[in-house]
Design a protein around this motif. Structure first.
Motif, PDB file in Angstrom:
ATOM      1  N   ARG A 216      -2.485  -2.158   4.364  1.00 25.44           N
ATOM      2  CA  ARG A 216      -2.737  -2.284   2.969  1.00 25.44           C
ATOM      3  C   ARG A 216      -3.832  -2.544   1.946  1.00 25.44           C
ATOM      4  NH1 ARG A 216       1.592  -4.608  -0.024  1.00 25.44           N
ATOM      5  NH2 ARG A 216       1.010  -5.126  -1.907  1.00 25.44           N
ATOM      6  N   LEU A 217      -3.521  -1.439   0.454  1.00 24.55           N
ATOM      7  CA  LEU A 217      -4.379  -1.135  -0.231  1.00 24.55           C
ATOM      8  C   LEU A 217      -4.660  -1.722  -1.363  1.00 24.55           C
ATOM      9  CD1 LEU A 217      -7.543   0.339  -0.931  1.00 24.55           C
ATOM     10  CD2 LEU A 217      -5.672   2.506  -1.850  1.00 24.55           C
ATOM     11  N   THR A 218      -5.235  -2.859  -1.900  1.00 27.38           N
ATOM     12  CA  THR A 218      -4.722  -3.237  -3.541  1.00 27.38           C
ATOM     13  C   THR A 218      -6.236  -3.185  -4.513  1.00 27.38           C
ATOM     14  OG1 THR A 218      -5.979  -5.207  -2.407  1.00 27.38           O
ATOM     15  CG2 THR A 218      -3.631  -5.440  -2.235  1.00 27.38           C
ATOM     16  N   GLY A 219      -6.408  -3.250  -5.655  1.00 25.25           N
ATOM     17  CA  GLY A 219      -6.882  -3.187  -6.587  1.00 25.25           C
ATOM     18  C   GLY A 219      -5.686  -3.591  -8.047  1.00 25.25           C
ATOM     19  N   PRO A 220      -7.123  -2.861  -8.751  1.00 21.73           N
ATOM     20  CA  PRO A 220      -6.291  -3.873 -10.535  1.00 21.73           C
ATOM     21  C   PRO A 220      -5.640  -3.082 -10.621  1.00 21.73           C
ATOM     22  CG  PRO A 220      -9.089  -3.084  -9.976  1.00 21.73           C
ATOM     23  CD  PRO A 220      -7.974  -2.604  -9.096  1.00 21.73           C
ATOM     24  N   GLY A 221      -4.705  -4.186 -10.554  1.00 25.68           N
ATOM     25  CA  GLY A 221      -2.760  -3.850 -10.963  1.00 25.68           C
ATOM     26  C   GLY A 221      -1.771  -2.816  -9.895  1.00 25.68           C
ATOM     27  N   PHE A 222      -2.521  -2.817  -8.595  1.00 22.61           N
ATOM     28  CA  PHE A 222      -1.757  -2.435  -7.928  1.00 22.61           C
ATOM     29  C   PHE A 222      -1.546  -2.763  -6.759  1.00 22.61           C
ATOM     30  CE2 PHE A 222      -5.995  -0.153  -6.913  1.00 22.61           C
ATOM     31  CZ  PHE A 222      -5.434   0.470  -5.942  1.00 22.61           C
ATOM     32  N   GLY A 223      -0.824  -2.969  -5.532  1.00 18.09           N
ATOM     33  CA  GLY A 223      -1.203  -3.263  -4.084  1.00 18.09           C
ATOM     34  C   GLY A 223      -0.042  -1.909  -3.307  1.00 18.09           C
ATOM     35  N   VAL A 224      -0.367  -1.619  -2.015  1.00 20.86           N
ATOM     36  CA  VAL A 224       0.290  -0.716  -1.753  1.00 20.86           C
ATOM     37  C   VAL A 224       0.164  -0.229  -0.204  1.00 20.86           C
ATOM     38  CG1 VAL A 224       0.264   1.764  -1.259  1.00 20.86           C
ATOM     39  CG2 VAL A 224       0.111   1.330  -3.420  1.00 20.86           C
ATOM     40  N   ASP A 225       1.480  -0.557   0.184  1.00 23.91           N
ATOM     41  CA  ASP A 225       1.465  -0.872   1.929  1.00 23.91           C
ATOM     42  C   ASP A 225       1.427   0.647   2.218  1.00 23.91           C
ATOM     43  OD1 ASP A 225       1.943  -3.552   2.376  1.00 23.91           O
ATOM     44  OD2 ASP A 225       4.584  -3.305   1.812  1.00 23.91           O
ATOM     45  N   LEU A 226      -0.065   0.959   3.700  1.00 23.00           N
ATOM     46  CA  LEU A 226      -0.041   2.637   4.182  1.00 23.00           C
ATOM     47  C   LEU A 226       1.364   3.362   4.460  1.00 23.00           C
ATOM     48  CD1 LEU A 226      -3.532   2.189   4.987  1.00 23.00           C
ATOM     49  CD2 LEU A 226      -2.404   2.409   2.571  1.00 23.00           C
ATOM     50  N   ASP A 227       1.917   2.376   4.762  1.00 21.43           N
ATOM     51  CA  ASP A 227       3.608   3.081   5.938  1.00 21.43           C
ATOM     52  C   ASP A 227       4.499   3.640   4.666  1.00 21.43           C
ATOM     53  OD1 ASP A 227       2.437   2.419   7.799  1.00 21.43           O
ATOM     54  OD2 ASP A 227       3.667   0.649   7.761  1.00 21.43           O
ATOM     55  N   ASP A 228       3.805   3.335   3.463  1.00 21.26           N
ATOM     56  CA  ASP A 228       4.876   3.897   2.869  1.00 21.26           C
ATOM     57  C   ASP A 228       4.531   5.464   1.614  1.00 21.26           C
ATOM     58  OD1 ASP A 228       6.452   2.042   2.909  1.00 21.26           O
ATOM     59  OD2 ASP A 228       5.911   0.499   1.213  1.00 21.26           O
ATOM     60  N   VAL A 229       2.773   5.791   1.817  1.00 24.58           N
ATOM     61  CA  VAL A 229       2.117   6.656   0.945  1.00 24.58           C
ATOM     62  C   VAL A 229       2.690   7.867   1.658  1.00 24.58           C
ATOM     63  CG1 VAL A 229       0.407   7.914   1.114  1.00 24.58           C
ATOM     64  CG2 VAL A 229       0.491   5.144  -0.043  1.00 24.58           C
ATOM     65  N   GLY A 230       3.296   8.775   0.646  1.00 24.35           N
ATOM     66  CA  GLY A 230       3.840  10.130   1.682  1.00 24.35           C
ATOM     67  C   GLY A 230       2.571  11.538   1.397  1.00 24.35           C
ATOM     68  N   GLY A 231       1.924  10.871   0.068  1.00 17.82           N
ATOM     69  CA  GLY A 231       0.595  12.152  -0.083  1.00 17.82           C
ATOM     70  C   GLY A 231      -0.325  11.473  -0.578  1.00 17.82           C
ATOM     71  N   VAL A 232      -1.711  12.441  -0.544  1.00 14.23           N
ATOM     72  CA  VAL A 232      -2.853  11.319  -0.827  1.00 14.23           C
ATOM     73  C   VAL A 232      -3.478  12.864  -0.949  1.00 14.23           C
ATOM     74  CG1 VAL A 232      -4.851  10.492   0.321  1.00 14.23           C
ATOM     75  CG2 VAL A 232      -2.860   9.635   1.100  1.00 14.23           C
ATOM     76  N   TYR A 233      -4.635  12.379  -2.294  1.00 16.19           N
ATOM     77  CA  TYR A 233      -5.268  13.522  -2.798  1.00 16.19           C
ATOM     78  C   TYR A 233      -6.691  13.264  -3.211  1.00 16.19           C
ATOM     79  CZ  TYR A 233      -7.459  16.926  -6.671  1.00 16.19           C
ATOM     80  OH  TYR A 233      -8.090  17.667  -6.516  1.00 16.19           O
ATOM     81  N   LEU A 234      -6.941  12.877  -1.905  1.00 16.50           N
ATOM     82  CA  LEU A 234      -8.555  12.244  -1.756  1.00 16.50           C
ATOM     83  C   LEU A 234      -9.991  13.495  -2.531  1.00 16.50           C
ATOM     84  CD1 LEU A 234      -8.984  10.483   0.321  1.00 16.50           C
ATOM     85  CD2 LEU A 234      -9.887  11.831   2.097  1.00 16.50           C
ATOM     86  N   ARG A 235     -10.385  12.242  -3.373  1.00 13.73           N
ATOM     87  CA  ARG A 235     -11.643  13.447  -3.937  1.00 13.73           C
ATOM     88  C   ARG A 235     -12.232  12.647  -4.179  1.00 13.73           C
ATOM     89  NH1 ARG A 235     -11.616  18.379  -5.557  1.00 13.73           N
ATOM     90  NH2 ARG A 235     -12.886  19.362  -7.248  1.00 13.73           N
ATOM     91  N   PHE A 236     -13.062  11.585  -3.135  1.00 14.22           N
ATOM     92  CA  PHE A 236     -14.237  10.840  -3.935  1.00 14.22           C
ATOM     93  C   PHE A 236     -15.172  11.822  -4.202  1.00 14.22           C
ATOM     94  CE2 PHE A 236     -11.262   7.222  -1.308  1.00 14.22           C
ATOM     95  CZ  PHE A 236     -11.246   6.408  -2.564  1.00 14.22           C
ATOM     96  N   MET A 237     -16.055  10.894  -4.634  1.00 13.48           N
ATOM     97  CA  MET A 237     -17.326  11.083  -4.513  1.00 13.48           C
ATOM     98  C   MET A 237     -18.003  10.348  -3.698  1.00 13.48           C
ATOM     99  SD  MET A 237     -19.357   9.679  -7.673  1.00 13.48           S
ATOM    100  CE  MET A 237     -20.957   9.315  -7.200  1.00 13.48           C
TER     101      MET A 237
END
Length: 317
Positions: A52-73
């Motif tokens: 699970r990934l959590t942050g300001p205003g959200f909490g996401v179960d990673l099993d529910d993620v179907g797409g990721v745009y990964l553009r970290f600096m």
């Protein structure tokens, strides 16, 4: 659910977010600048790596993620960490968080644009050139050396030369002129990549899954990204239709590296060859989209949702 990871104001990221919003697609923006407020829990089980990934205003179960745009600096350069000692808890926590998100993305069932493992060839331009040659592209005659005499001999053989970084670090491609030849002794402490100059137009090709968006660049500059400095005026961009076999070759090559989205820099010299200078695994496509109107961000949004491409080879708009 789609995760969009990076700095939301970064232009390519912002355009993908806008495209997802227009389509009313469920997504969460993982704002890197909120690094002190992000938390990641990973777990392994019969279904693989989850958590699970959590942050300001959200909490996401990673099993529910179907797409990721990964553009970290590079998180070491985040403004929020400026002034922190190298070994501070904040910096250590940030590094662990970014590492773990990257590790999860490497093994996730989701479609990831792009996995870090797929970007590996960009860290060695000579290695990438070998892969391009094996894929059927021509590559410029190349010399990597710290010996000035070898450079002189290479120039005598090939004429006009350009030089650039060997690594994946951003560098300005420049022509080797007479004043540079006088400074060649400096390369004894730092090997440099020299290449025979290739004439003909520059064409940037963005592959987005099976879709292809090509842009021809009109400039006299050696490095069109710095056309204003090198040629005195900005480069001009226009949509371009690639020959079908070249478009297919670009798609196949990106797929062979595991890249869902890629930027290939081609040249079409007067001798009829198709030369590929390099492949960017994290292209800033927004600049090309803004100058041509090509809907690249929409294509990325479709890719992240798993929607089929509307066309195999995108025609000029």
């Amino acid at each position: 659910m789609i995760l969009v990871c990076g700095i939301p104001s970064e232009t390519s990221l912002a355009r993908v977010i806008e495209a997802l919003c227009r389509r009313e697609l469920p997504h969460v923006v993982v704002n890197q600048r909120q690094v002190r407020d992000l938390a990641l829990e990973l777990r392994t089980g019969s279904s693989g790596l989850g958590g699970r990934l959590t942050g300001p205003g959200f909490g996401v179960d990673l099993d529910d993620v179907g797409g990721v745009y990964l553009r970290f600096m590079d998180d070491r350069r985040l403004p929020e960490l400026v002034g922190e000692p190298e070994d501070s808890p904040a910096r250590r926590s940030s590094r662990v968080l970014h590492d773990h998100i990257g590790h999860w993305a490497e093994h996730a069932e989701a479609r990831v644009v792009n996995r870090y493992g797929a970007m590996g060839s960009n860290f060695s331009k000579p290695f990438q050139s070998q892969l391009l040659r094996e894929a059927g592209f021509h590559v410029p005659a190349t010399l990597i050396t710290n010996d000035p005499d070898r450079v002189d001999a290479f120039a005598d053989e090939h004429g006009r030369l350009v030089y650039k970084s060997i690594s994946g670090e951003r560098s300005i491609v420049a022509a080797l002129d007479r004043s540079d030849r006088e400074r060649l002794e400096r390369i004894r402490w730092c090997p440099v990549q020299f290449q025979a100059f290739v004439d003909g137009p520059n064409v940037r090709v963005h592959t987005v899954g099976d879709e292809v968006y090509a842009t021809i660049v009109d400039t006299d500059a050696v490095d069109y990204r710095y056309a204003s400095q090198q040629a005195g005026q900005p480069a001009r961009f226009s949509p371009f239709t690639l020959p079908d076999d070249v478009a297919e070759r670009c798609v196949r090559f990106a797929a062979s590296l595991g890249l869902e989205v890629a930027g290939l820099d081609l040249k079409f010299p007067s001798d009829g060859r198709v030369v590929c200078l390099e492949v960017n695994p994290s292209p800033v496509f927004s600049y090309f989209e803004a100058n041509t109107g090509q809907p690249i961000a929409d294509a990325v949004a479709r890719l992240l949702t798993g929607s089929p491409a509307t066309r195999r080879h995108a025609a000029p708009v």
